[in-house]
Scaffold this motif. Structure first.
Motif, PDB file in Angstrom:
ATOM      1  N   GLU A 148      42.277  29.772  37.116  1.00 31.23           N
ATOM      2  CA  GLU A 148      40.995  30.448  37.298  1.00 31.23           C
ATOM      3  C   GLU A 148      41.106  31.883  37.807  1.00 31.23           C
ATOM      4  N   VAL A 149      41.848  32.716  37.089  1.00 29.44           N
ATOM      5  CA  VAL A 149      41.884  34.138  37.439  1.00 29.44           C
ATOM      6  C   VAL A 149      40.820  34.878  36.622  1.00 29.44           C
ATOM      7  N   THR A 150      40.041  35.715  37.315  1.00 27.17           N
ATOM      8  CA  THR A 150      39.103  36.603  36.623  1.00 27.17           C
ATOM      9  C   THR A 150      39.554  38.039  36.852  1.00 27.17           C
ATOM     10  N   ALA A 151      39.856  38.752  35.772  1.00 31.50           N
ATOM     11  CA  ALA A 151      40.257  40.159  35.866  1.00 31.50           C
ATOM     12  C   ALA A 151      38.987  41.003  35.878  1.00 31.50           C
ATOM     13  N   ILE A 152      38.859  41.858  36.899  1.00 28.56           N
ATOM     14  CA  ILE A 152      37.625  42.649  37.054  1.00 28.56           C
ATOM     15  C   ILE A 152      37.966  44.131  37.210  1.00 28.56           C
ATOM     16  N   PRO A 153      37.956  44.891  36.109  1.00 25.84           N
ATOM     17  CA  PRO A 153      38.145  46.332  36.224  1.00 25.84           C
ATOM     18  C   PRO A 153      36.905  47.002  36.820  1.00 25.84           C
ATOM     19  N   VAL A 154      37.138  48.064  37.580  1.00 25.95           N
ATOM     20  CA  VAL A 154      36.036  48.877  38.079  1.00 25.95           C
ATOM     21  C   VAL A 154      35.710  49.908  36.988  1.00 25.95           C
ATOM     22  N   LEU A 155      34.505  49.810  36.462  1.00 20.74           N
ATOM     23  CA  LEU A 155      34.087  50.734  35.395  1.00 20.74           C
ATOM     24  C   LEU A 155      33.685  52.066  36.001  1.00 20.74           C
ATOM     25  N   GLY A 156      33.877  53.253  35.238  1.00 15.61           N
ATOM     26  CA  GLY A 156      34.563  53.243  34.010  1.00 15.61           C
ATOM     27  C   GLY A 156      36.013  53.649  34.114  1.00 15.61           C
ATOM     28  N   GLY A 157      36.509  54.101  35.293  1.00 17.04           N
ATOM     29  CA  GLY A 157      37.859  54.660  35.368  1.00 17.04           C
ATOM     30  C   GLY A 157      38.966  53.690  35.001  1.00 17.04           C
ATOM     31  N   ASP A 206      26.565  49.064  41.034  1.00 19.64           N
ATOM     32  CA  ASP A 206      25.321  49.092  40.266  1.00 19.64           C
ATOM     33  C   ASP A 206      25.441  48.243  38.994  1.00 19.64           C
ATOM     34  N   TRP A 207      26.566  47.585  38.816  1.00 19.39           N
ATOM     35  CA  TRP A 207      26.729  46.564  37.776  1.00 19.39           C
ATOM     36  C   TRP A 207      27.683  45.529  38.350  1.00 19.39           C
ATOM     37  N   LEU A 236      49.506  40.414  30.691  1.00 21.37           N
ATOM     38  CA  LEU A 236      49.364  39.270  31.600  1.00 21.37           C
ATOM     39  C   LEU A 236      49.198  37.986  30.796  1.00 21.37           C
ATOM     40  N   PRO A 237      49.497  36.826  31.416  1.00 20.75           N
ATOM     41  CA  PRO A 237      49.418  35.563  30.673  1.00 20.75           C
ATOM     42  C   PRO A 237      48.012  35.296  30.139  1.00 20.75           C
ATOM     43  N   ALA A 238      47.955  34.635  28.979  1.00 20.44           N
ATOM     44  CA  ALA A 238      46.668  34.294  28.360  1.00 20.44           C
ATOM     45  C   ALA A 238      45.905  33.336  29.257  1.00 20.44           C
ATOM     46  N   GLY A 239      44.594  33.333  29.122  1.00 19.60           N
ATOM     47  CA  GLY A 239      43.783  32.341  29.833  1.00 19.60           C
ATOM     48  C   GLY A 239      42.918  32.952  30.916  1.00 19.60           C
ATOM     49  N   LEU A 240      43.155  34.230  31.249  1.00 19.51           N
ATOM     50  CA  LEU A 240      42.283  34.799  32.273  1.00 19.51           C
ATOM     51  C   LEU A 240      40.932  35.177  31.663  1.00 19.51           C
ATOM     52  N   VAL A 241      39.940  35.191  32.542  1.00 21.66           N
ATOM     53  CA  VAL A 241      38.588  35.580  32.135  1.00 21.66           C
ATOM     54  C   VAL A 241      38.424  37.047  32.507  1.00 21.66           C
ATOM     55  N   MET A 242      37.644  37.786  31.716  1.00 18.57           N
ATOM     56  CA  MET A 242      37.376  39.176  32.091  1.00 18.57           C
ATOM     57  C   MET A 242      35.903  39.380  32.395  1.00 18.57           C
ATOM     58  N   ASP A 243      35.660  40.110  33.470  1.00 14.27           N
ATOM     59  CA  ASP A 243      34.297  40.536  33.776  1.00 14.27           C
ATOM     60  C   ASP A 243      34.400  41.934  34.386  1.00 14.27           C
ATOM     61  N   PHE A 244      33.286  42.511  34.802  1.00 16.37           N
ATOM     62  CA  PHE A 244      33.298  43.932  35.156  1.00 16.37           C
ATOM     63  C   PHE A 244      32.434  44.213  36.375  1.00 16.37           C
ATOM     64  N   ILE A 245      32.851  45.238  37.128  1.00 21.19           N
ATOM     65  CA  ILE A 245      31.999  45.732  38.213  1.00 21.19           C
ATOM     66  C   ILE A 245      31.931  47.243  38.027  1.00 21.19           C
ATOM     67  N   ARG A 246      30.782  47.818  38.309  1.00 23.48           N
ATOM     68  CA  ARG A 246      30.699  49.273  38.231  1.00 23.48           C
ATOM     69  C   ARG A 246      30.308  49.789  39.606  1.00 23.48           C
ATOM     70  N   ILE A 247      31.095  50.727  40.086  1.00 28.17           N
ATOM     71  CA  ILE A 247      30.830  51.323  41.395  1.00 28.17           C
ATOM     72  C   ILE A 247      30.982  52.810  41.216  1.00 28.17           C
ATOM     73  N   GLN A 248      29.943  53.530  41.542  1.00 25.51           N
ATOM     74  CA  GLN A 248      30.076  54.973  41.373  1.00 25.51           C
ATOM     75  C   GLN A 248      30.220  55.653  42.708  1.00 25.51           C
ATOM     76  N   TYR A 275      32.269  43.083  48.365  1.00 22.55           N
ATOM     77  CA  TYR A 275      31.175  42.546  47.553  1.00 22.55           C
ATOM     78  C   TYR A 275      31.585  41.234  46.886  1.00 22.55           C
ATOM     79  N   LEU A 276      32.781  41.214  46.306  1.00 25.35           N
ATOM     80  CA  LEU A 276      33.241  39.999  45.608  1.00 25.35           C
ATOM     81  C   LEU A 276      33.436  38.839  46.586  1.00 25.35           C
TER      82      LEU A 276
END
Ligand code: IMP
Ligand code: MG
Length: 192
Positions: free
Chosen positions: A34-43, A82-83, A55-67, A114-115
């Motif tokens: 249960e790894v979720t990869a969360i890039p900070v958008l947009g950088g 803000d996202w 990285l190994p297959a099977g991770l979930v991707m989601d996103f956070i935006r912080i300006q 936040y997370l």
């Protein structure tokens, strides 16, 4: 790039090698389900796209935006999401929070808080492309980084921007800054 005085600090090949090394150090830290990869958008967009494919297959991707940044080269206001990711991808999950650069540390401190506190993540691991410890204002460290710069460089390219531009450059450049802290435009004399 024809607009500001600059030098290349990492080319395509060097970036690729640095990401290979980062992935190798990161993979053991991600063991377990249960790894979720969360890039900070947009950088983090370009860095994260290249890193998750190592990285190994099977991770979930989601996103956070912080300006954080306005139109200058230093932080102006407190970062605020803000996202935010889908709660089901965070609650009880191991989140791999990814950003382009760890500079003052305010953005990732807020994203991690936040997370964990607002969304109930079980664990947050932080991976960044660049660690720039010289301007750290809050106590935070990355669990893994690709490269570390001890100089206070203002970097663009490979996801990093100045005034919203240059994220799409395939390499990492340092912009020369003047006494006002702003990038020095190229003049006709500099060009010749
Ligand atoms: P921090 O909150 O100061 O650690 O900064 C993190 C954010 O500031 C990053 O997500 C970047 O968007 C931005 N940032 C910090 N340093 C630079 C830089 O040298 N070039 C471009 N953006 C930067
Ligand atoms: Mg950013």
């Amino acid at each position: 790039m024809k607009t500001y005085r600059h030098r290349t600090v990492l080319g395509k090949e060097e970036l690729s090698g640095a990401l290979d090394g980062l992935a190798e150090r990161l993979i053991p830290l991600l063991e377990g389900p249960e790894v979720t990869a969360i890039p900070v958008l947009g950088g983090a967009m370009i860095f994260a796209a290249d890193l998750v494919r190592r990285l190994p297959a099977g991770l979930v991707m989601d996103f956070i935006r912080i300006q954080t940044y306005g139109n200058s080269t230093s932080p102006e206001k407190a970062p605020k999401p803000d996202w935010t990711p889908n709660p089901e991808n965070v609650e009880g999950k191991h989140c791999l929070l990814m950003d382009d650069i760890l500079d003052t540390g305010r953005t990732l401190t807020e994203a991690r808080r936040y997370l964990l506190e607002e969304m109930g993540a079980a664990k947050v691991t932080i991976a960044v492309l660049i660690d720039k410890p010289v301007r750290r204002a809050v106590p935070i460290q990355a669990d893994a980084y690709a490269v570390q710069f001890m100089e206070d460089l203002f970097l663009v390219g490979y996801g990093l921007d100045y005034r919203g531009r240059y994220r799409n450059l395939p390499h990492l450049l340092a912009l020369e800054t003047g006494d006002d802290g702003l990038p020095v435009p190229l003049t006709v004399e500099n060009n010749s």
